[in-house]
Design an enzyme around this catalytic site. Sequence first.
Site, PDB file in Angstrom:
ATOM      1  N   HIS A  13      -9.676   1.182   4.505  1.00 48.04           N
ATOM      2  CA  HIS A  13      -8.438   1.400   5.246  1.00 48.04           C
ATOM      3  C   HIS A  13      -8.726   2.361   6.396  1.00 48.04           C
ATOM      4  O   HIS A  13      -9.544   3.283   6.258  1.00 48.04           O
ATOM      5  CB  HIS A  13      -7.365   1.975   4.320  1.00 48.04           C
ATOM      6  CG  HIS A  13      -5.997   1.978   4.944  1.00 48.04           C
ATOM      7  ND1 HIS A  13      -5.615   2.932   5.867  1.00 48.04           N
ATOM      8  CD2 HIS A  13      -4.939   1.141   4.805  1.00 48.04           C
ATOM      9  CE1 HIS A  13      -4.375   2.680   6.253  1.00 48.04           C
ATOM     10  NE2 HIS A  13      -3.941   1.593   5.625  1.00 48.04           N
ATOM     11  N   GLU A  60      -5.881  -4.899  10.462  1.00 49.68           N
ATOM     12  CA  GLU A  60      -4.869  -3.875  10.670  1.00 49.68           C
ATOM     13  C   GLU A  60      -5.178  -3.096  11.955  1.00 49.68           C
ATOM     14  O   GLU A  60      -5.997  -2.166  11.930  1.00 49.68           O
ATOM     15  CB  GLU A  60      -4.861  -2.888   9.502  1.00 49.68           C
ATOM     16  CG  GLU A  60      -4.510  -3.520   8.176  1.00 49.68           C
ATOM     17  CD  GLU A  60      -3.839  -2.522   7.243  1.00 49.68           C
ATOM     18  OE1 GLU A  60      -2.743  -2.820   6.760  1.00 49.68           O
ATOM     19  OE2 GLU A  60      -4.393  -1.422   7.034  1.00 49.68           O
ATOM     20  N   ASN A 102       0.876  -1.179   0.000  1.00 46.78           N
ATOM     21  CA  ASN A 102       0.000   0.000   0.000  1.00 46.78           C
ATOM     22  C   ASN A 102       0.908   1.222   0.000  1.00 46.78           C
ATOM     23  O   ASN A 102       1.463   1.587   1.038  1.00 46.78           O
ATOM     24  CB  ASN A 102      -0.892  -0.010   1.248  1.00 46.78           C
ATOM     25  CG  ASN A 102      -1.699   1.276   1.377  1.00 46.78           C
ATOM     26  OD1 ASN A 102      -1.818   2.042   0.420  1.00 46.78           O
ATOM     27  ND2 ASN A 102      -2.262   1.507   2.559  1.00 46.78           N
ATOM     28  N   TRP A 103       1.053   1.815  -1.174  1.00 46.95           N
ATOM     29  CA  TRP A 103       1.991   2.950  -1.288  1.00 46.95           C
ATOM     30  C   TRP A 103       1.447   4.226  -0.654  1.00 46.95           C
ATOM     31  O   TRP A 103       2.165   5.205  -0.524  1.00 46.95           O
ATOM     32  CB  TRP A 103       2.288   3.227  -2.767  1.00 46.95           C
ATOM     33  CG  TRP A 103       3.142   2.190  -3.424  1.00 46.95           C
ATOM     34  CD1 TRP A 103       3.710   1.089  -2.842  1.00 46.95           C
ATOM     35  CD2 TRP A 103       3.541   2.154  -4.800  1.00 46.95           C
ATOM     36  NE1 TRP A 103       4.427   0.380  -3.768  1.00 46.95           N
ATOM     37  CE2 TRP A 103       4.340   1.012  -4.978  1.00 46.95           C
ATOM     38  CE3 TRP A 103       3.291   2.977  -5.897  1.00 46.95           C
ATOM     39  CZ2 TRP A 103       4.898   0.670  -6.208  1.00 46.95           C
ATOM     40  CZ3 TRP A 103       3.835   2.640  -7.125  1.00 46.95           C
ATOM     41  CH2 TRP A 103       4.633   1.501  -7.273  1.00 46.95           C
ATOM     42  N   LYS A 104       0.161   4.212  -0.328  1.00 45.68           N
ATOM     43  CA  LYS A 104      -0.498   5.426   0.183  1.00 45.68           C
ATOM     44  C   LYS A 104      -0.251   6.584  -0.797  1.00 45.68           C
ATOM     45  O   LYS A 104      -0.137   6.354  -1.992  1.00 45.68           O
ATOM     46  CB  LYS A 104      -0.014   5.760   1.598  1.00 45.68           C
ATOM     47  CG  LYS A 104      -0.089   4.551   2.521  1.00 45.68           C
ATOM     48  CD  LYS A 104      -0.005   4.898   3.972  1.00 45.68           C
ATOM     49  CE  LYS A 104       0.086   3.637   4.796  1.00 45.68           C
ATOM     50  NZ  LYS A 104      -0.172   3.848   6.196  1.00 45.68           N
ATOM     51  N   GLU A 149      -7.228   4.796   7.524  1.00 45.73           N
ATOM     52  CA  GLU A 149      -7.007   6.220   7.222  1.00 45.73           C
ATOM     53  C   GLU A 149      -8.220   6.815   6.492  1.00 45.73           C
ATOM     54  O   GLU A 149      -8.518   7.992   6.651  1.00 45.73           O
ATOM     55  CB  GLU A 149      -5.707   6.383   6.405  1.00 45.73           C
ATOM     56  CG  GLU A 149      -4.488   6.163   7.295  1.00 45.73           C
ATOM     57  CD  GLU A 149      -3.247   5.669   6.566  1.00 45.73           C
ATOM     58  OE1 GLU A 149      -3.208   5.719   5.329  1.00 45.73           O
ATOM     59  OE2 GLU A 149      -2.319   5.214   7.265  1.00 45.73           O
ATOM     60  N   GLY A 198       2.596  -1.166   4.345  1.00 51.20           N
ATOM     61  CA  GLY A 198       2.664   0.249   4.007  1.00 51.20           C
ATOM     62  C   GLY A 198       4.101   0.691   3.791  1.00 51.20           C
ATOM     63  O   GLY A 198       4.686   0.500   2.722  1.00 51.20           O
ATOM     64  N   GLY A 199       4.706   1.268   4.814  1.00 47.61           N
ATOM     65  CA  GLY A 199       6.041   1.858   4.710  1.00 47.61           C
ATOM     66  C   GLY A 199       7.083   0.968   4.045  1.00 47.61           C
ATOM     67  O   GLY A 199       7.824   1.425   3.158  1.00 47.61           O
ATOM     68  N   SER A 244       2.960  -2.189  10.415  1.00 42.88           N
ATOM     69  CA  SER A 244       4.406  -2.176  10.605  1.00 42.88           C
ATOM     70  C   SER A 244       5.068  -3.537  10.331  1.00 42.88           C
ATOM     71  O   SER A 244       6.004  -3.936  11.032  1.00 42.88           O
ATOM     72  CB  SER A 244       4.753  -1.678  12.013  1.00 42.88           C
ATOM     73  OG  SER A 244       4.256  -0.361  12.201  1.00 42.88           O
ATOM     74  N   GLY A 303       1.964   2.291  10.654  1.00 45.74           N
ATOM     75  CA  GLY A 303       2.925   3.385  10.484  1.00 45.74           C
ATOM     76  C   GLY A 303       3.580   3.834  11.781  1.00 45.74           C
ATOM     77  O   GLY A 303       4.208   4.889  11.831  1.00 45.74           O
TER      78      GLY A 303
HETATM   79  C1  PEP Z   1      -0.998   0.193   5.880  1.00 46.45           C
HETATM   80  O1  PEP Z   1      -0.992   1.355   5.522  1.00 46.45           O
HETATM   81  O2  PEP Z   1      -1.907  -0.556   5.501  1.00 46.45           O
HETATM   82  C2  PEP Z   1       0.071  -0.282   6.755  1.00 46.45           C
HETATM   83  C3  PEP Z   1      -0.024  -1.456   7.282  1.00 46.45           C
HETATM   84  O3  PEP Z   1       1.125   0.591   6.938  1.00 46.45           O
HETATM   85  P1  PEP Z   1       2.521   0.232   7.680  1.00 46.45           P
HETATM   86  O4  PEP Z   1       3.001  -1.082   7.125  1.00 46.45           O
HETATM   87  O5  PEP Z   1       3.419   1.365   7.340  1.00 46.45           O
HETATM   88  O6  PEP Z   1       2.215   0.145   9.144  1.00 46.45           O
END
Ligand code: PEP
Length: 269
Positions: free
Chosen positions: A104, A175, A20-22, A106, A240-241, A219, A181
């Site tokens: 998601h 999640e 997930n590049w956001k 966010e 994500g990251g 994470s 994040g």
């Molecule tokens: C996400 O945005 O779905 C996510 C899990 O981010 P991260 O891996 O950065 O926690």
Amino acid sequence: MVSSANAHAAAGRRPLVVGNWKMNGTRVSCVELLAGLRAAGPFDAEVSVCCPFPYLADVALSLQGSGIGWGAQDCSQHEPGAYTGEVAAVMLAEFGCRHVIVGHSERRLHHAESDTLVADKARLALSHGLTPIVCVGETRAERDAGSTELVVKRQLSAVIHTLGHCVSQIVVAYEPVWAIGTGLTATPQQAQAVHAVLRAQLLAASTRAGEMRLLYGGSVNAGNAQELFAQPDIDGALVGGASLKVADFSAICRAASHVALGSIGKSRT
Ligand code: PEP
């Protein structure tokens, strides 16, 4: 005892890792990232990247023929029409998207997306041949109040209500909001406990729920992926990251590929 890797294989669940590049990257950096990912593959796990809408055409071009899928991070709950700023599921299908993330945290937080809205998005996605990745998860306050199970079951039940037995065609991503994040990860045991709850809820709705992929997100990195994937109900990750770094993301994809091969540490032939 059946090893957890064999448990995934026995249930016919090929591990899935989704990036997930956001709202990150540029046209140039995206293409560079994908060239690195292609070079690091192929992977035995299924791998897909969900990019910002404007990059879909470039991503499709970069990944064509690689076996790596692509998708988007949201879609509208409506069919095409007078909805300024929205993107319809049918448009994503035109770009060859395999997946679309819906619900998601966010989006639930910053765009006040409700459980029923998320369910409607999942329905639209499915109707256009996309696999929705439906996110559920509790906040820190909800976990501290002992409401984790209540919250994730409420979020998932809206989707089950809307999709009925077709719910078996979706992917669910657990999640925990406090782990996204933040560098904090649910322990494999904490994550597995919630995944088991979700699996049981899905099994009550569909006889095919044993074949569904349940992803963990929050994470995930190269260091913790293998232990998470060793849990019997964790079938991959939403990342994500770490999905923005070729070395980290490909290490996570390799960890999932070991599970896909049915034995941690067995090399690809
Ligand atoms: C996400 O945005 O779905 C996510 C899990 O981010 P991260 O891996 O950065 O926690």
